[in-house]
Motif scaffolding. Structure first.
Motif, PDB file in Angstrom:
ATOM      1  N   ALA A   1       1.199  -1.245   0.678  1.00  0.00           N
ATOM      2  CA  ALA A   1      -0.469  -0.196   0.054  1.00  0.00           C
ATOM      3  C   ALA A   1       1.418   1.451  -0.287  1.00  0.00           C
ATOM      4  CB  ALA A   1      -0.716  -0.622   1.150  1.00  0.00           C
ATOM      5  N   GLY A   2       2.410   1.306  -0.299  1.00  0.00           N
ATOM      6  CA  GLY A   2       3.284   2.524   0.102  1.00  0.00           C
ATOM      7  C   GLY A   2       4.108   2.330  -1.326  1.00  0.00           C
ATOM      8  N   LEU A   3       4.328   1.634  -2.357  1.00  0.00           N
ATOM      9  CA  LEU A   3       4.669   1.830  -3.382  1.00  0.00           C
ATOM     10  C   LEU A   3       5.182   3.147  -4.226  1.00  0.00           C
ATOM     11  CD1 LEU A   3       4.282  -2.035  -4.820  1.00  0.00           C
ATOM     12  CD2 LEU A   3       5.315  -0.951  -3.722  1.00  0.00           C
ATOM     13  N   ASP A   4       3.724   3.881  -4.022  1.00  0.00           N
ATOM     14  CA  ASP A   4       3.902   5.348  -4.324  1.00  0.00           C
ATOM     15  C   ASP A   4       4.422   6.240  -3.608  1.00  0.00           C
ATOM     16  OD1 ASP A   4       1.271   5.048  -2.366  1.00  0.00           O
ATOM     17  OD2 ASP A   4       0.450   6.841  -3.184  1.00  0.00           O
ATOM     18  N   LYS A   5       4.341   5.723  -2.095  1.00  0.00           N
ATOM     19  CA  LYS A   5       5.380   6.012  -1.239  1.00  0.00           C
ATOM     20  C   LYS A   5       7.057   6.575  -1.073  1.00  0.00           C
ATOM     21  CE  LYS A   5       1.421   8.370   1.122  1.00  0.00           C
ATOM     22  NZ  LYS A   5       1.233  10.216   0.699  1.00  0.00           N
ATOM     23  N   LEU A   6       7.323   5.180  -1.737  1.00  0.00           N
ATOM     24  CA  LEU A   6       8.357   5.442  -1.744  1.00  0.00           C
ATOM     25  C   LEU A   6       9.224   5.236  -2.663  1.00  0.00           C
ATOM     26  CD1 LEU A   6       8.263   1.849   0.722  1.00  0.00           C
ATOM     27  CD2 LEU A   6       9.031   4.282   1.203  1.00  0.00           C
ATOM     28  N   LYS A   7       9.088   5.488  -4.098  1.00  0.00           N
ATOM     29  CA  LYS A   7       9.015   5.067  -5.165  1.00  0.00           C
ATOM     30  C   LYS A   7       9.687   6.616  -6.110  1.00  0.00           C
ATOM     31  CE  LYS A   7       6.307   1.878  -8.114  1.00  0.00           C
ATOM     32  NZ  LYS A   7       5.125   1.897  -8.412  1.00  0.00           N
TER      33      LYS A   7
END
Length: 505
Positions: A366-372
């Protein structure tokens, strides 16, 4: 069969079970007498489900012996265990979704309906109807595909399947958490009939009050060890809680604040929503910044459909869900996440987690967009820190973050689900029965997390089937009946369950 209270039907001696370096059971001695409902309670990871799964044949012990009706008992499978007289209703889903209700009930035993070269569906459906009627459940057709049933209906089909085999020992593992009150009453009646017939029940639940109401005796496990066995006349709620956690449990459980003003700022507006399936009709509500709105009602009142609709995960045939700060409509889960919404599903194992994946992969999903970064890449160190922060802050018990989620206890699985949404700093959380199947320690931690989020100005919609939870946590409580709002209650020390029940029925 004549009832013979006191005669030992099942006995386990010195049972040990290891999962790698983890000691799940440490020389546990346990017995179940004929004509009793024996309760089993303990925090998540205490060993309850492990000892029951060994008794049923789901898995084997590393050490120790078991006896059933005075004979050595060592079933190699649950099918063999059921044939010997030990039936188990499992905590998670025990049905196959791709076949019918009748085919699930008689899975592996279809040959009894063979007519020449074919299996007679008509005969199988007739017999399945008898199995369903036996437990007082005739709400579904035996010919229905299992995938069309909701979580409660699927669980009652499992009960019918096990009871058709007429076990002498019924093991009920956390089953009531998937049931409404009417479903629970059906199961309670099955259990009482077993007891009255001189058979036995091993009943596992996190709900201490439920166990104290239903059980004749209660056994407490903690960290894989048997701590105490208490007869019904000696039941004491505070003492049993102390046995469970090894210390006195704080009285602070639900919120203790009253009269706290709610911000006038609206963050989410639900306008005249009618869903494409289920009973929800023309539902409207504004959610304010820093507010917790509880949604309750009886089974099939529409509250679970509402949770999916708000997150954009269910068809809306009329109305809309608006993210007020931007004015954007929430139409899909991707749009919901983009606008800071998170969703904890009631059906944890099917909808909220990938059981075969690791803790790391589930939390990070659920946090991929926050880490890319700008190139769409994720730095391994940043990913590790992101996941480790959730493992630490939520006290997820695990060997490491690469452990598959399927091997975690129910409470730790639920913490992983929370970690997905807390990790990405969701501003609005939709929680559908978030404390289902977790122990009092995990519940207290989740309630504290909700309080902390509210204090940070985040907003929560809490759907629950537990009235005490709704009363204890909500700033505003909305009750649904047949898909329509039947009552709204503001937070108050004087609010009682009877007030709410009148609106539900």
């Amino acid at each position: 069969m004549e009832k013979q209270v006191g005669e030992v039907l099942f006995r386990a001696e010195g049972i040990c079970k290891y999962f790698g370096p983890t000691v799940a059971l440490d020389h546990v001695d346990l017995s179940v007498r004929r004509g009793e409902i024996m309760g089993l309670i303990g925090e998540n990871g205490s060993g309850k489900s492990t000892i029951s799964s060994i008794a049923s044949g789901m898995q084997s012990a590393n050490e120790g012996k078991m006896f059933f009706k005075g004979q050595p008992h060592k079933p190699s499978t649950m099918v063999e265990g059921l044939r010997l007289g030990v039936g188990m209703i499992v905590q998670e889903s025990g049905v196959v979704p791709g076949i019918t209700v009748a085919e699930n009930i008689f899975l592996g035993d279809e040959k009894k309906f063979r007519k020449g070269p074919i299996i007679s569906s008509r005969l199988m459906n007739q017999e399945a109807a008898k199995a369903l009627e036996q437990i007082g459940f005739s709400d579904v057709s035996p010919a229905m595909p299992m995938a069309a049933l909701d979580i409660e209906q699927r669980k009652l089909v499992e009960v019918a399947k096990v009871m058709y085999a007429q076990p002498e020992l019924l093991i009920v593992d956390e089953t009531t958490t998937a049931l409404s009150q009417s479903g629970r009453d059906k199961l309670y009646e099955v259990m009482r009939q077993m007891r009255d017939q001189g058979k036995s029940v091993m009943f596992i639940s996190h709900d201490l009050q439920e166990l104290m109401d239903i059980c004749d005796r209660l056994t407490v496990l903690r960290d894989g060890k048997l701590i105490a066995t208490v007869e019904h006349e000696e039941f004491d709620e505070n003492q049993i809680k102390q046995y469970m956690v090894g210390r006195e449990v704080s009285e602070h459980y639900y919120r203790e604040d009253y009269g706290t003003p709610i911000s006038e700022e609206v963050v989410l507006s639900i306008r005249n929503v009618t869903t494409g399936y289920g009973p929800l009709q023309n539902f409207s509500m504004d959610l304010h910044k820093g507010e917790l709105v509880g949604i309750g009602g009886l089974s099939h009142c529409g509250m679970h459909e509402l949770s999916k609709a708000i997150f954009g995960d269910a068809p809306i045939i009329d109305g809309e869900v608006i993210h007020v700060p931007t004015g954007d409509r929430i139409t899909t889960p991707i749009v919901a996440m983009k606008h800071g919404l998170g969703y904890v599903s009631k059906d944890r194992d099917k909808e909220a987690l990938v059981l075969s994946a690791s803790i790391r992969d589930n939390i990070i999903s659920a946090g991929l967009d926050k880490l890319k970064n700008k190139l769409g890449l994720i730095h391994p160190g940043k990913e590790h820190d992101y996941v480790q922060a959730q493992v630490d802050s939520l006290s997820i018990k695990c060997h490491n973050m690469d452990q598959p989620v399927q091997y975690l206890s129910g409470g730790n699985k639920q913490k992983v689900v929370f970690g997905k949404w807390v990790g990405r700093d969701s501003e609005i959380l939709i929680l559908d029965c978030p404390t289902r199947g977790v122990d009092i320690g995990v519940k207290a931690a989740m309630y504290q997390l909700m309080e902390d989020m509210l204090a940070e100005g985040k907003s929560i919609i809490l759907i629950s089937e537990e009235l005490t939870e709704l009363i204890g946590m909500s700033d505003r409580l909305i009750i649904l009946r047949d898909g329509i709002v039947s009552g709204t209650f503001m937070r108050s020390q004087d609010l009682s369950e009877s007030d709410i029940i009148n609106a539900m029925i």
